[in-house]
Design an enzyme around this catalytic site. Structure first.
Site, PDB file in Angstrom:
ATOM      1  N   CYS A 142       0.854  -1.180   0.000  1.00  0.00           N
ATOM      2  CA  CYS A 142       0.000   0.000   0.000  1.00  0.00           C
ATOM      3  C   CYS A 142       0.890   1.230   0.000  1.00  0.00           C
ATOM      4  CB  CYS A 142      -0.944   0.084   1.195  1.00  0.00           C
ATOM      5  SG  CYS A 142      -2.110  -1.261   1.261  1.00  0.00           S
ATOM      6  N   ARG A 165       3.749  -0.237  -4.900  1.00  0.00           N
ATOM      7  CA  ARG A 165       3.474  -0.841  -3.599  1.00  0.00           C
ATOM      8  C   ARG A 165       2.134  -1.579  -3.567  1.00  0.00           C
ATOM      9  NH1 ARG A 165       6.940   1.681   0.145  1.00  0.00           N
ATOM     10  NH2 ARG A 165       5.743   0.823   1.846  1.00  0.00           N
ATOM     11  N   TRP A 220      -2.817  -2.638  -1.730  1.00  0.00           N
ATOM     12  CA  TRP A 220      -2.524  -4.065  -1.910  1.00  0.00           C
ATOM     13  C   TRP A 220      -3.352  -4.755  -0.840  1.00  0.00           C
ATOM     14  CZ3 TRP A 220      -0.374  -8.191   0.844  1.00  0.00           C
ATOM     15  CH2 TRP A 220       0.009  -9.299   0.077  1.00  0.00           C
ATOM     16  N   ASN A 267      -1.415   1.945   5.761  1.00  0.00           N
ATOM     17  CA  ASN A 267      -0.573   0.871   5.230  1.00  0.00           C
ATOM     18  C   ASN A 267      -0.188   0.006   6.416  1.00  0.00           C
ATOM     19  OD1 ASN A 267       1.413  -0.713   4.070  1.00  0.00           O
ATOM     20  ND2 ASN A 267       2.942   0.922   4.047  1.00  0.00           N
ATOM     21  N   GLY A 268      -0.505  -1.287   6.361  1.00  0.00           N
ATOM     22  CA  GLY A 268      -0.161  -2.167   7.478  1.00  0.00           C
ATOM     23  C   GLY A 268      -1.336  -3.058   7.824  1.00  0.00           C
ATOM     24  N   GLU A 277      16.160 -18.160  -9.433  1.00  0.00           N
ATOM     25  CA  GLU A 277      15.812 -16.779  -9.769  1.00  0.00           C
ATOM     26  C   GLU A 277      15.175 -16.705 -11.164  1.00  0.00           C
ATOM     27  OE1 GLU A 277      15.296 -14.083  -8.474  1.00  0.00           O
ATOM     28  OE2 GLU A 277      15.729 -12.454  -9.858  1.00  0.00           O
ATOM     29  N   LYS A 331      11.485 -15.228 -11.774  1.00  0.00           N
ATOM     30  CA  LYS A 331      11.216 -14.118 -12.698  1.00  0.00           C
ATOM     31  C   LYS A 331      10.110 -14.515 -13.665  1.00  0.00           C
ATOM     32  CE  LYS A 331      12.602 -11.419 -11.102  1.00  0.00           C
ATOM     33  NZ  LYS A 331      13.429 -11.188  -9.977  1.00  0.00           N
ATOM     34  N   GLU A 363       6.547 -14.960 -11.928  1.00  0.00           N
ATOM     35  CA  GLU A 363       5.893 -13.789 -11.346  1.00  0.00           C
ATOM     36  C   GLU A 363       5.369 -12.809 -12.397  1.00  0.00           C
ATOM     37  OE1 GLU A 363       8.195 -11.125  -8.808  1.00  0.00           O
ATOM     38  OE2 GLU A 363      10.004 -11.672  -9.879  1.00  0.00           O
ATOM     39  N   HIS A 420      16.406 -37.495  -7.994  1.00  0.00           N
ATOM     40  CA  HIS A 420      15.768 -37.934  -6.754  1.00  0.00           C
ATOM     41  C   HIS A 420      14.266 -37.646  -6.758  1.00  0.00           C
ATOM     42  CE1 HIS A 420      19.683 -38.867  -5.155  1.00  0.00           C
ATOM     43  NE2 HIS A 420      20.111 -37.668  -5.529  1.00  0.00           N
ATOM     44  N   LYS A 463       5.707  -4.346  -4.763  1.00  0.00           N
ATOM     45  CA  LYS A 463       7.170  -4.338  -4.721  1.00  0.00           C
ATOM     46  C   LYS A 463       7.719  -4.379  -3.305  1.00  0.00           C
ATOM     47  CE  LYS A 463      11.147  -2.863  -7.034  1.00  0.00           C
ATOM     48  NZ  LYS A 463      11.479  -4.235  -7.407  1.00  0.00           N
TER      49      LYS A 463
HETATM   50  C1  F6R Z   1      10.978 -10.774  -7.037  1.00  0.00           C
HETATM   51  C2  F6R Z   1      11.083  -9.785  -5.984  1.00  0.00           C
HETATM   52  C3  F6R Z   1      10.814 -10.219  -4.588  1.00  0.00           C
HETATM   53  C4  F6R Z   1      11.715  -9.455  -3.610  1.00  0.00           C
HETATM   54  C5  F6R Z   1      11.316  -9.803  -2.170  1.00  0.00           C
HETATM   55  C6  F6R Z   1      12.228  -9.125  -1.165  1.00  0.00           C
HETATM   56  O1  F6R Z   1      11.287 -10.228  -8.277  1.00  0.00           O
HETATM   57  O2  F6R Z   1      11.353  -8.643  -6.225  1.00  0.00           O
HETATM   58  O3  F6R Z   1      10.967 -11.587  -4.432  1.00  0.00           O
HETATM   59  O4  F6R Z   1      13.035  -9.794  -3.852  1.00  0.00           O
HETATM   60  O5  F6R Z   1       9.998  -9.413  -1.925  1.00  0.00           O
HETATM   61  O6  F6R Z   1      12.161  -7.746  -1.285  1.00  0.00           O
HETATM   62  P1  F6R Z   1      13.322  -6.811  -0.762  1.00  0.00           P
HETATM   63  O7  F6R Z   1      14.539  -7.120  -1.541  1.00  0.00           O
HETATM   64  O8  F6R Z   1      12.817  -5.430  -1.004  1.00  0.00           O
HETATM   65  O9  F6R Z   1      13.496  -7.123   0.683  1.00  0.00           O
END
Ligand code: F6R
Length: 589
Positions: free
Chosen positions: A2, A29, A76, A100-101, A462, A466, A469, A485, A584
């Site tokens: 948020c 956010r 969010w 937010n929270g 990773e 990517k 998501e 396994h 994010k």
């Molecule tokens: C994936 C992504 C998330 C963040 C995770 C941690 O592309 O961006 O998996 O890496 O939410 O966020 P930070 O790095 O801000 O603690």
């Protein structure tokens, strides 16, 4: 999660556009719904819309509002679906509030307010806070008293921004765990991060947990948790807070992938590893989430192999709930792009509270973030503002700092690292067309597997993260040796298998694992270098990258993984920068 914003302006001219502009910078956010409330001549007015900010803008165009003080929110969803009723601001007769929270005791507060005859129109925890303040006002409290009484009873995490009908040109805001920044400038403003208000102000103050502020047209006063007035230090707004926009790129994610050479360059220049950083360190504990966690996994290979320091990497969300023991001599490293991921912050605090002798180091991309402020030592990644929800350049910059620590006493590797931005440029320009073709081959797949070994195993994870998501294709990363396994049962001719196979220590083992996969499925794609190119026959699909020193291969091989995910998502027509259900910055546990 948020984004919240508040602006106090003397004039009615531009308050709505200023709030919308701030929200547009906070959409990363959350973007389930958005809303705005303004106060004008004693009238509270509000507009809300489900979905992205543009829906709210359209609504405001059809049905404008105006005022001299305004608050806004981009959501969010946590409590209650993303509907208009659940969108913030929550508003009663006398107060409008954005939050937010998560309010943990909202249920008992709500029950008590219902008993007193108050009604609710949403399923949110936030409405309880607004209605609680209304109940205080109804009992004769002033807005300031209502805000303070509310702060005494709510439990949970919050950043609140509120305006009251009877208080012209004043914003009340408070914080516990979720961020709030107050900006001083042409307008006084409040935001979830400094970059959302940077255009409006020259100086900022970061509220700490338990503090609250009253922000007026030209000033702000600050109070501690006992409501005693306190002085707070102002900090200059720096250029790195300014989001320069998309420029020539169609999406932030692509822009940020292309910015990686610079992210590495700037991160190297900005950081120096103190000579005593690892003095008396007998163990390293890395705490992080998501992509940052994978950066930590790469570092574990480096720290154990080259520094010979036992290293654990822990998912922050799981870590503190198993009550782990922290030995003396542990260096705790929290890795985070946003600097405010609550799981990482709490895990770091748990580590410190369990053993006060351990040193805590933060690697953060955001200056003065909560995690940066909580650490004993901070290394800032200089990736610049990262807007795309899928992290790319911040990950690259995290790997850079971690490599600087791991190889601090190996000048030959540090030289390779300094040269890496050129290699990065080469990879970006040389693989583009091949990745485009591969994306065309893969975008209709139901599921994709990524395989790697050693420091390329986290890159496989990773790559899969990517892809899933932003394209919503199911993808999983596996340690290649672990396939036999169990997961190998998944492989058939329809399952694409992406293999990361540079010619490093585990090359031969990886080659065998790839042959085993190829014997069971025809769609095996190998990312390799000139040695691998000779090793694998023409029946393999291959993408050949430059030969790179073994220590730098994770940095190199993640680039095509990012590009592939990006191109697949674009081909599928997905909203690359704002994938569904995500935000994010993750400030809920
Ligand atoms: C994936 C992504 C998330 C963040 C995770 C941690 O592309 O961006 O998996 O890496 O939410 O966020 P930070 O790095 O801000 O603690």
């Amino acid at each position: 999660m948020c984004g919240i914003i508040g602006i106090v302006s003397g004039s009615k001219e531009d308050i709505v556009s200023s709030v919308i502009e701030g929200l547009s910078k906070l959409e990363y956010r959350g973007y389930d719904s958005a809303g705005i409330a303004v106060l004008s001549d004693g009238n509270l007015q509000r507009r809300r819309a489900v979905g992205k900010l543009e829906n709210l803008e359209n609504k405001l165009e059809e049905d404008p509002i105006n005022g001299t003080v305004g608050i806004g929110h981009t959501r969010w969803a946590t409590h209650g679906k993303p509907t208009e009723e659940n969108a913030h601001p929550m508003m009663t007769k006398d107060v409008a509030l954005v939050h937010n929270g998560i309010i943990e005791n909202y249920k008992s507060l709500k029950d008590s307010l219902i008993t007193q005859g108050y009604n609710f129109t949403s399923q949110t925890d936030t409405e309880v806070v607004a209605v609680y303040m209304q109940s205080c006002i109804d009992k004769g409290s002033s807005p300031r008293e209502a805000f303070r009484q509310m702060l005494k009873v709510v439990e949970g995490t919050f950043a609140f921004v509120a305006i009251f009908k009877s208080v012209p040109n004043k914003i009340f805001c408070a914080k516990n765990k979720s961020p709030i920044v107050i900006g001083f400038g042409k307008n006084m403003c409040v935001g979830s991060d400094a970059s959302s208000i940077a255009g409006n102000c020259d100086e900022v103050v970061y509220l700490s947990d338990g503090e609250y502020a009253e922000v007026t047209e030209h000033d702000a006063i600050f109070f501690d948790e006992n409501f005693c007035e306190i002085k707070k230090e102002r900090q200059k707004v720096t250029d790195d807070l300014i989001n320069e926009g998309l420029g020539q790129y169609p999406h932030y994610m692509l822009k940020e992938i292309m910015e990686q050479p610079n992210a590495v360059r700037k991160t190297i220049v900005a950081n120096e590893i103190p000579v005593d950083l690892l003095k008396n360190v007998s163990r390293i504990l890395i705490l992080a989430c998501g992509t940052s966690y994978y950066a930590g996994m790469v570092a574990r290979y480096w720290f154990e192999k080259y520094l010979k320091i036992p290293t654990n990497v822990e998912m922050a969300s799981e870590y503190r709930y198993r009550f782990p023991v922290i030995e003396n001599g542990t260096l705790v490293i929290g890795i985070t792009q946003s600097g405010e991921t609550i799981d990482t912050l709490e895990a770091m605090e748990y580590a410190r509270s369990t053993n006060s002798n351990c040193r805590v180091l933060a690697i953060s991309n955001v200056k003065n973030s909560a995690i940066a402020r909580s650490a004993d030592v901070v290394f800032y990644t200089e990736a610049g503002v990262e807007i795309g929800v899928a992290s790319t350049k911040a990950f690259m910059a995290q790997l850079t700092v971690l490599a600087m620590i791991a190889f601090h006493d190996r000048p030959e590797v540090l030289n390779e690292l300094r040269n890496f931005p050129n290699i990065c440029d080469d990879i970006l320009s040389s693989v583009n067309d091949e990745i485009e073709n591969l994306a065309k081959n893969l975008y209709s797949a139901q599921s994709i597997i990524y395989l790697g070994r050693d420091s390329l195993y986290p890159i496989a994870l990773e790559g899969a993260l990517k892809l899933k998501e932003i394209s919503y294709i199911h993808a999983e990363g596996f340690a290649a040796g672990e396939m036999k396994h169990g997961p190998i049962a998944l492989i058939d001719d329809n399952l694409p298998v992406i293999c990361l196979c540079p010619s490093c220590d585990v090359f031969d083992k990886m080659v065998s694992n790839i042959q085993i996969a190829k014997a069971r499925g025809k769609n095996v794609i190998v990312f390799t270098d000139s040695i691998g190119n000779e090793t694998f026959g023409d029946d393999f699909k291959k993408i050949v990258l430059p030969n790179i020193c073994q220590e730098c291969v994770p940095l190199a091989y993640v680039i095509p993984m990012q590009l592939l995910a990006y191109k697949v998502a674009v081909l599928k027509g997905e909203d690359v920068d704002k994938p569904r259900n995500l935000a994010k910055s993750v400030t809920v546990e």
